[in-house]
Design a protein around this motif. Structure first.
Motif, PDB file in Angstrom:
ATOM      1  N   LYS A  51      13.716  11.103 -16.300  1.00 47.65           N
ATOM      2  CA  LYS A  51      14.204   9.209 -16.066  1.00 47.65           C
ATOM      3  C   LYS A  51      13.542   8.922 -14.947  1.00 47.65           C
ATOM      4  O   LYS A  51      13.181   9.343 -13.987  1.00 47.65           O
ATOM      5  CB  LYS A  51      15.377   9.531 -16.250  1.00 47.65           C
ATOM      6  N   GLU A  52      12.435   8.114 -15.540  1.00 45.92           N
ATOM      7  CA  GLU A  52      11.627   7.138 -14.759  1.00 45.92           C
ATOM      8  C   GLU A  52      12.625   6.203 -14.034  1.00 45.92           C
ATOM      9  O   GLU A  52      13.195   5.899 -13.890  1.00 45.92           O
ATOM     10  CB  GLU A  52      10.820   6.507 -15.134  1.00 45.92           C
ATOM     11  N   PHE A  53      12.263   6.114 -12.775  1.00 46.77           N
ATOM     12  CA  PHE A  53      12.329   4.954 -11.976  1.00 46.77           C
ATOM     13  C   PHE A  53      11.266   4.419 -11.304  1.00 46.77           C
ATOM     14  O   PHE A  53      10.250   4.263 -11.281  1.00 46.77           O
ATOM     15  CB  PHE A  53      12.689   6.020 -10.125  1.00 46.77           C
ATOM     16  N   THR A  54      11.647   3.246 -10.683  1.00 46.49           N
ATOM     17  CA  THR A  54      10.924   2.152 -10.384  1.00 46.49           C
ATOM     18  C   THR A  54      10.226   2.292  -9.220  1.00 46.49           C
ATOM     19  O   THR A  54      10.418   2.550  -8.474  1.00 46.49           O
ATOM     20  CB  THR A  54      12.051   0.543  -9.606  1.00 46.49           C
ATOM     21  N   GLN A  55       8.814   1.426  -9.633  1.00 46.70           N
ATOM     22  CA  GLN A  55       7.783   1.367  -8.302  1.00 46.70           C
ATOM     23  C   GLN A  55       7.982   0.310  -8.170  1.00 46.70           C
ATOM     24  O   GLN A  55       7.446  -0.783  -8.381  1.00 46.70           O
ATOM     25  CB  GLN A  55       6.342   1.687  -9.286  1.00 46.70           C
ATOM     26  N   ILE A  56       7.514   0.382  -6.738  1.00 44.49           N
ATOM     27  CA  ILE A  56       7.440  -0.795  -6.130  1.00 44.49           C
ATOM     28  C   ILE A  56       6.468  -0.957  -4.453  1.00 44.49           C
ATOM     29  O   ILE A  56       6.087   0.044  -4.299  1.00 44.49           O
ATOM     30  CB  ILE A  56       8.626  -0.662  -5.087  1.00 44.49           C
ATOM     31  N   PHE A  57       5.479  -2.214  -5.352  1.00 47.94           N
ATOM     32  CA  PHE A  57       4.242  -2.362  -4.503  1.00 47.94           C
ATOM     33  C   PHE A  57       4.828  -4.242  -3.674  1.00 47.94           C
ATOM     34  O   PHE A  57       4.524  -5.064  -4.162  1.00 47.94           O
ATOM     35  CB  PHE A  57       3.392  -2.674  -5.564  1.00 47.94           C
ATOM     36  N   TRP A  71       0.340  -0.660  -0.715  1.00 48.77           N
ATOM     37  CA  TRP A  71       1.614  -0.630  -0.425  1.00 48.77           C
ATOM     38  C   TRP A  71       2.496   0.648  -1.496  1.00 48.77           C
ATOM     39  O   TRP A  71       2.724  -0.434  -2.642  1.00 48.77           O
ATOM     40  CB  TRP A  71       2.673  -0.842   0.393  1.00 48.77           C
ATOM     41  N   VAL A  72       3.035   1.528  -0.985  1.00 50.70           N
ATOM     42  CA  VAL A  72       4.021   2.030  -2.812  1.00 50.70           C
ATOM     43  C   VAL A  72       4.588   2.377  -1.909  1.00 50.70           C
ATOM     44  O   VAL A  72       5.084   3.083  -1.399  1.00 50.70           O
ATOM     45  CB  VAL A  72       3.029   3.038  -3.124  1.00 50.70           C
ATOM     46  N   GLU A  73       6.197   1.891  -2.773  1.00 50.17           N
ATOM     47  CA  GLU A  73       7.747   2.782  -2.060  1.00 50.17           C
ATOM     48  C   GLU A  73       8.325   3.173  -2.977  1.00 50.17           C
ATOM     49  O   GLU A  73       8.063   2.035  -4.548  1.00 50.17           O
ATOM     50  CB  GLU A  73       8.437   1.518  -1.540  1.00 50.17           C
ATOM     51  N   HIS A  74       9.260   3.942  -3.449  1.00 48.42           N
ATOM     52  CA  HIS A  74      10.532   3.794  -3.746  1.00 48.42           C
ATOM     53  C   HIS A  74      11.578   3.893  -3.512  1.00 48.42           C
ATOM     54  O   HIS A  74      11.941   3.717  -2.251  1.00 48.42           O
ATOM     55  CB  HIS A  74      10.610   5.341  -3.905  1.00 48.42           C
ATOM     56  N   ASP A  75      13.082   3.296  -3.826  1.00 47.52           N
ATOM     57  CA  ASP A  75      14.493   3.667  -3.265  1.00 47.52           C
ATOM     58  C   ASP A  75      14.783   4.597  -3.810  1.00 47.52           C
ATOM     59  O   ASP A  75      15.559   4.811  -4.060  1.00 47.52           O
ATOM     60  CB  ASP A  75      14.890   2.396  -4.226  1.00 47.52           C
ATOM     61  N   PRO A  76      14.868   4.881  -1.612  1.00 49.80           N
ATOM     62  CA  PRO A  76      16.173   6.867  -1.839  1.00 49.80           C
ATOM     63  C   PRO A  76      16.846   6.609  -2.873  1.00 49.80           C
ATOM     64  O   PRO A  76      17.329   7.707  -3.465  1.00 49.80           O
ATOM     65  CB  PRO A  76      16.348   7.002  -0.353  1.00 49.80           C
ATOM     66  N   GLN A  77      18.043   6.052  -3.072  1.00 51.55           N
ATOM     67  CA  GLN A  77      19.375   5.705  -3.857  1.00 51.55           C
ATOM     68  C   GLN A  77      18.974   5.725  -5.300  1.00 51.55           C
ATOM     69  O   GLN A  77      20.068   6.801  -6.135  1.00 51.55           O
ATOM     70  CB  GLN A  77      19.854   4.591  -3.355  1.00 51.55           C
ATOM     71  N   GLU A  78      17.896   5.455  -5.792  1.00 56.25           N
ATOM     72  CA  GLU A  78      17.469   5.283  -7.080  1.00 56.25           C
ATOM     73  C   GLU A  78      16.936   6.575  -7.614  1.00 56.25           C
ATOM     74  O   GLU A  78      16.969   7.203  -8.494  1.00 56.25           O
ATOM     75  CB  GLU A  78      16.633   4.180  -7.835  1.00 56.25           C
ATOM     76  N   ILE A  79      15.978   7.253  -6.148  1.00 61.93           N
ATOM     77  CA  ILE A  79      15.239   8.916  -6.227  1.00 61.93           C
ATOM     78  C   ILE A  79      16.600   9.761  -6.789  1.00 61.93           C
ATOM     79  O   ILE A  79      16.844  10.660  -7.644  1.00 61.93           O
ATOM     80  CB  ILE A  79      14.734   9.373  -5.747  1.00 61.93           C
ATOM     81  N   ILE A 106       7.767   5.752   1.911  1.00 65.92           N
ATOM     82  CA  ILE A 106       7.350   4.971   2.005  1.00 65.92           C
ATOM     83  C   ILE A 106       6.668   6.351   0.784  1.00 65.92           C
ATOM     84  O   ILE A 106       6.357   7.370   1.279  1.00 65.92           O
ATOM     85  CB  ILE A 106       7.167   4.885   3.152  1.00 65.92           C
ATOM     86  N   VAL A 107       6.083   6.264  -0.345  1.00 66.90           N
ATOM     87  CA  VAL A 107       5.190   6.981  -1.374  1.00 66.90           C
ATOM     88  C   VAL A 107       3.911   7.851  -0.529  1.00 66.90           C
ATOM     89  O   VAL A 107       3.355   6.917   0.126  1.00 66.90           O
ATOM     90  CB  VAL A 107       4.754   6.311  -2.229  1.00 66.90           C
ATOM     91  N   TRP A 108       3.875   8.499  -1.030  1.00 66.10           N
ATOM     92  CA  TRP A 108       2.405   9.361  -0.492  1.00 66.10           C
ATOM     93  C   TRP A 108       0.998   8.205  -0.562  1.00 66.10           C
ATOM     94  O   TRP A 108       0.307   8.374   0.435  1.00 66.10           O
ATOM     95  CB  TRP A 108       2.060  10.653  -0.653  1.00 66.10           C
TER      96      TRP A 108
END
Length: 497
Positions: free
Chosen positions: A30-36, A41-49, A98-100
């Motif tokens: 399952k893909e999940f949201t990429q947040i910019f 800046w690149v972020e993910h929602d930890p709860q969505e992960i 905060i993504v790599w």
């Protein structure tokens, strides 16, 4: 009984069920949201992960028609360096992950380098100071979320890379742990003592109270919570994704190397149980720890690998689908003297030139789309060969074969050219899901599902072996022309400015 591997990647979460032969029984993804939030800046929602990962775990078990009692152990492999900080009492993240890939702390890292911190950081961690790693990301969260630093100092916050976050969620907060391979990517971990380092913590302004306990890569860390689809199953293996792929490829002895041909290329070489400091601008990292033995690896990254094929497809429109590039490249006998340097985002290891830009040289009136397609494919192999030269200079170990995985490893033309340049066989395994397989092996070994390392080494099967067919003098002549093209791409942006 089976092993469940949780493969938490940068753009998707996957779960794969493996049987005792190391074969795949079921897969869910399952893909999940990429947040910019802003440029760089690149972020993910930890709860969505978490939701995506536990969701695919349940789905994979359903597809395999298995119950939790049919699973002997869970292995975790994950996108590395991505940073999460959460409240120890509530389990709520205080900020997005905060993504790599995120570059917001680049200026801070430049200030550290200017202050002369490079040597102490590299000598202890094996890493080059960069925003890529976790330490500066933790600092940013503590300094930019209101009240975070005071809460951290009071012992109320927890930090983790993605493996640690998943472990916390799987065990309902009972386990706050990571493994040595992920710890070695934080820039806070001394790879010689295999422990968090007080000097580095002071340098980055990170309180020790937020850190997880560091454990080996293959042991029973705890059992999954009763409230989950995997209730009661032991979690017994953890490794960062590239280290897990090295293990899944069974690169167990010094000199054995694997290259993952993805959007970029990740090349890792096992260097045994002594961490060699790189003199070639590569990274020294912990590969894994099993029992009392810690293995290390040299790592180098190519920024643009398979992405150059996407550019041929989307940017130039020469092909409709990525696999079609192989037929187009095969429509010509050779590159016709054309060299493409895909420095679209600068050059990575071993050049580290952020001002390099993409370059095509050697075009004549006879140049066709086939020549450009071939030059694009060949550029991937040239970059990997440059990396392996740097690794050999660092480790002093001669390569005997290169094991390969990733999407572009299915391209036979590219794999043959890679073997020709290297002068050693390129070996593609039958199971190319080597990242998840590595995590599964680490977990299965810990619970006795597989009796020994030797038992699983025998499972590694060859799909195809590409033997070098080109003379060494012909390969050297091609590489000489590539080096000339590479020089023309370097420092382009600053020169133009």
């Amino acid at each position: 009984m089976y092993i469940l591997a949780l493969d938490q990647g940068t753009t998707s979460s996957r779960a794969i069920v493996f049987d005792r032969d190391g074969a795949i029984r079921a897969v869910a993804q399952k893909e999940f949201t990429q947040i910019f939030p802003q440029a760089g800046w690149v972020e993910h929602d930890p709860q969505e992960i978490w939701a995506s990962q536990i969701g695919v775990a349940s789905e994979a078990l359903g597809r395999a028609r298995l119950a939790p009692g049919d699973i002997a152990a869970i292995g975790i492999t994950n996108q590395r360096e991505t940073t999460i900080v959460w409240d120890r009492r509530t389990g709520e993240p205080i900020h997005n992950a905060i993504v790599w890939q995120d570059r917001r702390t680049a200026d801070f890292c430049e200030r550290l380098k200017a202050a002369g911190a490079t040597d102490v950081v590299q000598s202890k961690t094996g890493l080059l100071i960069d925003a890529y790693f976790s330490a500066s990301k933790i600092r940013w969260i503590l300094d930019n979320v209101p009240g975070a630093r005071a809460r951290a100092d009071a012992g109320k916050l927890a930090f983790g890379t993605v493996d640690t976050w998943l472990m916390w969620k799987l065990t309902s907060g009972r386990q706050h742990v990571t493994d040595v391979s992920n710890a070695s990517r934080t820039m806070l971990f001394d790879i010689h003592t295999c422990d968090w380092d007080a000097e580095l913590l002071r340098l980055f302004g990170v309180p020790a109270s937020v850190l997880p306990e560091v454990r080996s890569s293959s042991e029973a860390y705890g059992k999954a919570s009763d409230a989950l689809a995997v209730q009661g199953v032991p979690i017994a293996g953890i490794a960062g994704d590239q280290q897990a792929a090295l293990f899944g490829q069974m690169c167990r002895t010094p000199g054995m190397s694997k290259n993952t041909y993805g959007t970029g290329c990740f090349l890792l070489q096992n260097i045994g149980n002594t961490p060699t400091r790189s003199r070639q601008k590569l990274v020294t990292t912990v590969a894994w720890k099993i029992g009392n033995r810690t293995d290390y690896a040299l790592e180098g990254s190519v920024f643009i690998g398979g992405a150059v094929v996407q550019w041929i497809r989307d940017g130039l429109g020469f092909v409709r689908t990525a696999p079609e590039i192989e037929a187009l490249a095969a429509s010509v006998a050779d590159n016709g003297g054309v060299y493409l340097v895909p420095a679209f985002a600068g050059l990575g290891a071993p050049h580290w030139d952020p001002y390099a830009r993409g370059t095509i040289v050697g075009i004549t009136r006879g140049t066709t789309s086939g020549h450009l397609a071939r030059a694009a494919l060949e550029s991937i192999a040239y970059q990997v060969t440059d990396l392996l030269d740097a690794m050999q200079a660092d480790s002093g170990i001669a390569l005997t074969e290169l094991r390969v995985d990733g999407g572009a490893a299915t391209n036979d033309t590219l794999m043959q050219f890679q073997a020709d340049l290297l002068g050693v066989p390129v070996v593609r395994p039958a199971v190319t899901e080597t990242t998840a397989l590595g995590a599964a092996y680490l977990a299965g070994l810990a619970v006795g599902y597989w009796p020994s390392l030797d038992a699983i080494t025998g499972q590694w099967q060859v799909d195809r072996r590409f033997e070098p067919q080109m003379t060494r003098s012909a390969a050297a002549a091609l590489r000489e022309r590539w080096a000339a093209a590479l020089q023309r791409s370097k420092a382009w942006e600053s020169a133009a400015g």
